[in-house]
Design a protein around this motif. Structure first.
Motif, PDB file in Angstrom:
ATOM      1  N   SER B 140       1.073  -1.303   0.001  1.00 35.73           N
ATOM      2  CA  SER B 140       0.021   0.190   0.166  1.00 35.73           C
ATOM      3  C   SER B 140       0.946   1.139  -0.058  1.00 35.73           C
ATOM      4  O   SER B 140       2.079   1.031   0.221  1.00 35.73           O
ATOM      5  CB  SER B 140      -0.832   0.038   1.106  1.00 35.73           C
ATOM      6  N   GLY B 141       0.084   2.513  -0.234  1.00 35.92           N
ATOM      7  CA  GLY B 141       1.154   3.627  -0.226  1.00 35.92           C
ATOM      8  C   GLY B 141       1.835   3.955   1.013  1.00 35.92           C
ATOM      9  O   GLY B 141       2.949   4.402   1.168  1.00 35.92           O
ATOM     10  N   GLY B 142       1.208   3.664   2.003  1.00 37.53           N
ATOM     11  CA  GLY B 142       1.626   4.153   3.568  1.00 37.53           C
ATOM     12  C   GLY B 142       2.995   3.203   3.639  1.00 37.53           C
ATOM     13  O   GLY B 142       4.109   3.588   4.185  1.00 37.53           O
ATOM     14  N   MET B 143       2.733   1.703   3.301  1.00 40.54           N
ATOM     15  CA  MET B 143       3.781   0.856   3.448  1.00 40.54           C
ATOM     16  C   MET B 143       5.012   1.174   2.491  1.00 40.54           C
ATOM     17  O   MET B 143       6.207   1.094   2.743  1.00 40.54           O
ATOM     18  CB  MET B 143       3.416  -0.592   3.059  1.00 40.54           C
ATOM     19  N   GLN B 144       4.714   1.710   1.310  1.00 38.43           N
ATOM     20  CA  GLN B 144       5.807   2.154   0.398  1.00 38.43           C
ATOM     21  C   GLN B 144       6.611   3.346   0.991  1.00 38.43           C
ATOM     22  O   GLN B 144       7.684   3.449   0.921  1.00 38.43           O
ATOM     23  CB  GLN B 144       5.221   2.422  -0.952  1.00 38.43           C
ATOM     24  N   GLN B 145       5.738   4.398   1.576  1.00 40.46           N
ATOM     25  CA  GLN B 145       6.313   5.345   2.442  1.00 40.46           C
ATOM     26  C   GLN B 145       7.385   4.906   3.625  1.00 40.46           C
ATOM     27  O   GLN B 145       8.535   5.353   3.690  1.00 40.46           O
ATOM     28  CB  GLN B 145       5.574   6.460   2.589  1.00 40.46           C
ATOM     29  N   ARG B 146       6.918   4.146   4.106  1.00 42.44           N
ATOM     30  CA  ARG B 146       7.682   3.431   5.436  1.00 42.44           C
ATOM     31  C   ARG B 146       9.014   2.784   4.655  1.00 42.44           C
ATOM     32  O   ARG B 146      10.109   2.921   5.402  1.00 42.44           O
ATOM     33  CB  ARG B 146       7.020   2.504   6.041  1.00 42.44           C
ATOM     34  N   ALA B 147       8.893   2.084   3.641  1.00 44.00           N
ATOM     35  CA  ALA B 147       9.968   1.247   2.866  1.00 44.00           C
ATOM     36  C   ALA B 147      11.059   2.505   2.623  1.00 44.00           C
ATOM     37  O   ALA B 147      12.221   2.157   2.762  1.00 44.00           O
ATOM     38  CB  ALA B 147       9.594   0.442   1.896  1.00 44.00           C
ATOM     39  N   SER B 148      10.503   3.646   2.049  1.00 47.03           N
ATOM     40  CA  SER B 148      11.384   4.789   1.586  1.00 47.03           C
ATOM     41  C   SER B 148      12.217   5.426   2.779  1.00 47.03           C
ATOM     42  O   SER B 148      13.248   5.685   2.604  1.00 47.03           O
ATOM     43  CB  SER B 148      10.771   5.688   0.589  1.00 47.03           C
ATOM     44  N   ILE B 149      11.380   5.448   4.096  1.00 44.11           N
ATOM     45  CA  ILE B 149      12.032   5.768   5.142  1.00 44.11           C
ATOM     46  C   ILE B 149      13.201   4.712   5.601  1.00 44.11           C
ATOM     47  O   ILE B 149      14.342   5.430   6.033  1.00 44.11           O
ATOM     48  CB  ILE B 149      10.879   6.070   6.425  1.00 44.11           C
ATOM     49  N   ALA B 150      12.831   3.439   5.451  1.00 42.43           N
ATOM     50  CA  ALA B 150      13.745   2.568   5.744  1.00 42.43           C
ATOM     51  C   ALA B 150      14.882   2.677   4.913  1.00 42.43           C
ATOM     52  O   ALA B 150      16.091   2.434   5.448  1.00 42.43           O
ATOM     53  CB  ALA B 150      12.992   0.966   5.598  1.00 42.43           C
ATOM     54  N   ARG B 151      14.698   2.794   3.755  1.00 41.66           N
ATOM     55  CA  ARG B 151      15.925   3.106   2.652  1.00 41.66           C
ATOM     56  C   ARG B 151      16.770   4.492   3.113  1.00 41.66           C
ATOM     57  O   ARG B 151      17.974   4.299   3.084  1.00 41.66           O
ATOM     58  CB  ARG B 151      15.479   3.462   1.386  1.00 41.66           C
ATOM     59  N   ALA B 152      16.179   5.403   3.812  1.00 43.80           N
ATOM     60  CA  ALA B 152      16.891   6.634   4.169  1.00 43.80           C
ATOM     61  C   ALA B 152      17.608   6.410   5.249  1.00 43.80           C
ATOM     62  O   ALA B 152      18.583   6.908   5.778  1.00 43.80           O
ATOM     63  CB  ALA B 152      16.051   7.868   4.446  1.00 43.80           C
ATOM     64  N   LEU B 153      17.228   5.353   6.098  1.00 48.25           N
ATOM     65  CA  LEU B 153      17.717   4.955   7.466  1.00 48.25           C
ATOM     66  C   LEU B 153      19.127   3.807   7.376  1.00 48.25           C
ATOM     67  O   LEU B 153      19.833   3.987   8.192  1.00 48.25           O
ATOM     68  CB  LEU B 153      16.712   4.547   8.464  1.00 48.25           C
ATOM     69  N   ALA B 154      18.768   3.247   6.205  1.00 46.83           N
ATOM     70  CA  ALA B 154      19.804   2.132   6.094  1.00 46.83           C
ATOM     71  C   ALA B 154      21.347   2.279   6.430  1.00 46.83           C
ATOM     72  O   ALA B 154      22.109   1.699   6.921  1.00 46.83           O
ATOM     73  CB  ALA B 154      19.509   1.215   4.895  1.00 46.83           C
ATOM     74  N   PHE B 155      21.701   3.442   5.907  1.00 47.66           N
ATOM     75  CA  PHE B 155      23.332   3.744   5.986  1.00 47.66           C
ATOM     76  C   PHE B 155      23.522   4.772   7.205  1.00 47.66           C
ATOM     77  O   PHE B 155      24.754   5.209   7.394  1.00 47.66           O
ATOM     78  CB  PHE B 155      23.706   4.319   4.803  1.00 47.66           C
ATOM     79  N   ASP B 156      22.603   4.644   8.177  1.00 49.77           N
ATOM     80  CA  ASP B 156      22.969   5.316   9.486  1.00 49.77           C
ATOM     81  C   ASP B 156      23.421   6.749   9.543  1.00 49.77           C
ATOM     82  O   ASP B 156      24.411   7.148  10.121  1.00 49.77           O
ATOM     83  CB  ASP B 156      24.101   4.399  10.060  1.00 49.77           C
ATOM     84  N   ALA B 157      22.904   7.645   8.800  1.00 50.66           N
ATOM     85  CA  ALA B 157      23.159   8.870   8.830  1.00 50.66           C
ATOM     86  C   ALA B 157      22.399   9.562   9.877  1.00 50.66           C
ATOM     87  O   ALA B 157      21.533   9.194  10.388  1.00 50.66           O
ATOM     88  CB  ALA B 157      22.679   9.498   7.330  1.00 50.66           C
ATOM     89  N   ASP B 158      23.215  10.707  10.417  1.00 57.21           N
ATOM     90  CA  ASP B 158      22.608  11.241  11.711  1.00 57.21           C
ATOM     91  C   ASP B 158      21.466  11.963  11.603  1.00 57.21           C
ATOM     92  O   ASP B 158      20.574  12.244  12.347  1.00 57.21           O
ATOM     93  CB  ASP B 158      23.730  12.137  12.472  1.00 57.21           C
ATOM     94  N   ILE B 159      21.211  12.617  10.143  1.00 56.33           N
ATOM     95  CA  ILE B 159      20.514  13.603   9.942  1.00 56.33           C
ATOM     96  C   ILE B 159      19.218  12.844   8.989  1.00 56.33           C
ATOM     97  O   ILE B 159      19.722  12.246   7.947  1.00 56.33           O
ATOM     98  CB  ILE B 159      20.910  14.835   9.409  1.00 56.33           C
ATOM     99  N   LEU B 160      18.084  13.106   9.213  1.00 50.93           N
ATOM    100  CA  LEU B 160      16.919  12.504   8.356  1.00 50.93           C
ATOM    101  C   LEU B 160      16.023  13.759   7.981  1.00 50.93           C
ATOM    102  O   LEU B 160      15.461  14.523   8.604  1.00 50.93           O
ATOM    103  CB  LEU B 160      15.923  11.623   9.038  1.00 50.93           C
ATOM    104  N   LEU B 161      16.085  13.990   6.466  1.00 51.56           N
ATOM    105  CA  LEU B 161      15.178  15.300   5.906  1.00 51.56           C
ATOM    106  C   LEU B 161      14.205  14.712   5.272  1.00 51.56           C
ATOM    107  O   LEU B 161      14.320  13.675   4.358  1.00 51.56           O
ATOM    108  CB  LEU B 161      16.258  15.804   4.937  1.00 51.56           C
ATOM    109  N   MET B 162      13.074  14.989   5.444  1.00 48.78           N
ATOM    110  CA  MET B 162      11.574  14.587   5.084  1.00 48.78           C
ATOM    111  C   MET B 162      11.000  15.576   4.540  1.00 48.78           C
ATOM    112  O   MET B 162      10.516  16.702   4.963  1.00 48.78           O
ATOM    113  CB  MET B 162      10.974  13.810   5.948  1.00 48.78           C
ATOM    114  N   ASP B 163      10.610  15.438   3.165  1.00 57.03           N
ATOM    115  CA  ASP B 163       9.815  16.476   2.173  1.00 57.03           C
ATOM    116  C   ASP B 163       8.551  16.065   2.226  1.00 57.03           C
ATOM    117  O   ASP B 163       8.330  15.317   1.250  1.00 57.03           O
ATOM    118  CB  ASP B 163      10.692  16.678   0.990  1.00 57.03           C
TER     119      ASP B 163
END
Lengths: 315, 259
Positions: B140-163
């Motif tokens: 679903s759309g919500g799950m896809q967006q969660r997956a995209s957040i997981a993608r942004a978290l995967a490499f352990d950057a300290d900052i998360l920018l969300m548009d």
């Protein structure tokens, strides 16, 4: 499938009907000459007058003598069943019973269509592979370099405006003078025709990722080659297959055109030989073999496309 | 000041267009500390997304100073200091969910074993364990967006920018994801920059709310939220919450009246 069978059959029957009808005026002069030789009285009786008369008028004035319209030996327009017989004779009969057929000699007969279709097929495939490879390389270059786009694209477009029948003999002569002959010159002509749709399709495909997908790659500090391999190339696959279907048909045309001046086998050589000797049914048989080959090739690309897209998870 | 992760001073960004210059950002001053959850809110054209893109090094300011982790934004981008979540999930349809999360890891050259371990960990973090082998269209759309957040978290950057990551989702899914995002923020202690045009979302999520207004894009108010870090969904009915929401609304209205 059941719903489409009716319309498909209707179209085929309509084509056959038109064809049979067209045979009558097309062949009327030869039919009347033959009838006259057999003692019939045809109108007008004077051959010179007949030569200048319109075909339709001749048909209407001699309705009693048209029986041979669909059975002439060297008809201007052979009837479909005559072509079918020619196809049967030059494939199955030739291979099974001919002295040079596969049954009696162990190899395909060089008087049979299968042998010539095979020659054309290999030249087509080789040219298609060269053309596709070249097309993809050019597209990658064009997408990455504005200079390349400005300098290469106009030539690619110009190349496609030159009639291939005019260019093919020159390509063959030039390649012959540097010692290349046989399959390669034909493959070069076939590559020349097939690279263009691949370039156009791939440029569009490689540019299909939207700005946010490119931005995402940018946030990973991805190199250009990583963007190409992981984003642009996979995104271009559906575009590539659309181009390949056009490209393989163009390749086949190129191979046949390349066979016309050389006369060393192939469907093109077969067509030209047929026209030299007035063997129209041989020309038509070769044309139908070429059409069947094209259908087979395009269908193969389609099957490959379905398999690839399914494996990529995008269906 | 020692904790400042992102610091902007007199930041200007002017786009040259056919219709003359457009002042996307003018004199923006802002400090974001480590562990902050900062929301940028304002009408379209106020420069909130542009500011986020400046932080990410996707746009280049035409004036002023901007540092991310003490570096220029471009250096920070090259040091892979942040993960960026776009409004559209933007998952590659030809990759599985696991494959999509592996994408940045492959590009950044993590080892195969490390990749597998990280994919597993972030999928659990966004509550998508078991979906690794599914393709995006199966979610679903919500799950896809969660997956995209997981993608942004995967490499352990300290900052998360969300548009505007939840902009395209319906309100029920959005509430749920907001709650999840707060939990994730508490667990990972990341610094988050979050663009939105929803007042309740901004107030519910943020420790700091930056109110912006357009023409030229500028900051009109910065609100430090007095709400506790632990926030159940029904905190939105408390007087404190309503008071902050009111102040945000006032800030937005003031920005408009200056037109």
């Amino acid at each position: 499938m059941k719903g489409t069978l009716g319309p498909v059959l209707t179209v085929i029957l309509a084509i056959l009907a038109i064809w049979y009808v067209a045979c009558v005026p097309m062949n009327v002069r030869e039919v009347l000459s033959a009838a006259e030789r057999d003692g019939a009285v045809v109108t007008p009786t004077d051959p010179v007058e007949r030569r200048d008369a319109g075909a339709v008028g001749l048909v209407l004035n001699n309705t009693a003598h048209l029986g041979a319209s669909w059975s002439l030996d060297r008809a201007k327009l052979p009837a479909p069943h005559q072509i079918a017989v020619e196809l049967w004779n030059t494939t199955v009969v030739e291979e099974m019973t001919g002295r040079r057929g596969i049954v009696n000699s162990g190899s395909l007969s060089n008087r049979g269509l299968v042998y010539h279709a095979g020659i054309t097929l290999w030249a087509t495939v080789l040219g298609f592979v060269i053309g596709t490879g070249l097309g993809i390389l050019l597209a990658v270059g064009i997408v990455h370099s504005r200079t390349m786009e400005m300098s290469v694209m106009p030539w690619a477009i110009v190349s496609q405006t030159i009639p291939i029948v005019a260019l093919a003999p020159m390509i063959i002569v030039v390649l012959y003078s540097v010692g290349l002959q046989g399959m390669l010159p034909k493959a070069v002509i076939s590559a020349y025709l097939s690279f263009f749709p691949v370039v156009v399709g791939m440029v569009k495909g490689l540019r299909s990722p939207d700005q946010s997908q490119l931005d995402l790659m940018h946030t990973y500090n991805a190199s250009k080659s990583a963007v190409l391999v992981k984003l642009r190339l996979p995104a271009s696959v559906p575009y590539l297959f659309a181009s390949l279907k056009i490209g393989i048909a163009a390749s086949l045309v190129g191979a046949i055109v390349g066979e016309l001046p050389v006369q060393q086998g192939g469907l093109g050589a077969r067509m030209l030989a047929g026209s030299y000797y007035g063997q129209t049914s041989q020309i038509w048989a070769a044309l139908i073999a070429a059409a069947a080959l094209a259908a087979l090739l395009v269908w193969s690309i389609g099957a490959l496309e379905r398999r690839t897209l399914r494996r990529m998870g995008v269906v | 000041m020692t904790d400042a992760v992102i610091s902007a001073q007199h930041l200007d960004l002017t786009f040259q267009t056919g219709d003359g210059p457009v002042h996307a950002l003018r004199d923006v001053n802002l400090t974001i500390d480590k562990g902050d959850f900062v929301s940028f809110i304002g009408p379209s054209g106020c420069g909130k997304t542009t500011f986020l893109r400046c932080i990410a090094g996707l746009e280049t300011p035409t004036g002023g100073d901007l540092t991310v982790n003490g570096m220029t934004p471009d250096e920070a981008r090259k040091a892979r200091a942040y993960g960026y979540v776009f409004q559209a999930a933007g998952l590659y349809p030809w990759r599985t969910i696991g494959g999509n999360i592996r994408l940045p890891l492959e590009i950044m050259g993590f080892s195969k074993a490390d990749q597998a371990e990280r994919v597993k960990r972030v999928l659990e973090l966004v509550d998508l364990a078991g979906f690794e082998k599914k393709y995006p269209w199966q979610l679903s759309g919500g799950m896809q967006q969660r997956a995209s957040i997981a993608r942004a978290l995967a490499f352990d950057a300290d900052i998360l920018l969300m548009d505007e990551p939840f902009g395209a989702l319906d309100e029920i899914v959005r509430d749920h994801l907001n709650e999840e995002l707060l939990k994730l923020w508490a667990r990972t202690e990341k610094t988050i920059g979050f663009v939105t045009h929803s007042i309740p979302e901004a107030v519910y999520l943020s420790t700091k709310i930056v109110v912006m207004s357009p023409r030229p894009g500028r900051i009109t108010d910065v609100i430090d939220s007095p709400l506790p870090r632990e926030r159940p969904l029904d905190i939105r009915d408390t007087p404190e919450f309503i008071a902050i929401a009111h102040r945000v609304r006032e800030g937005l209205r003031a920005g408009h009246q200056e037109d």
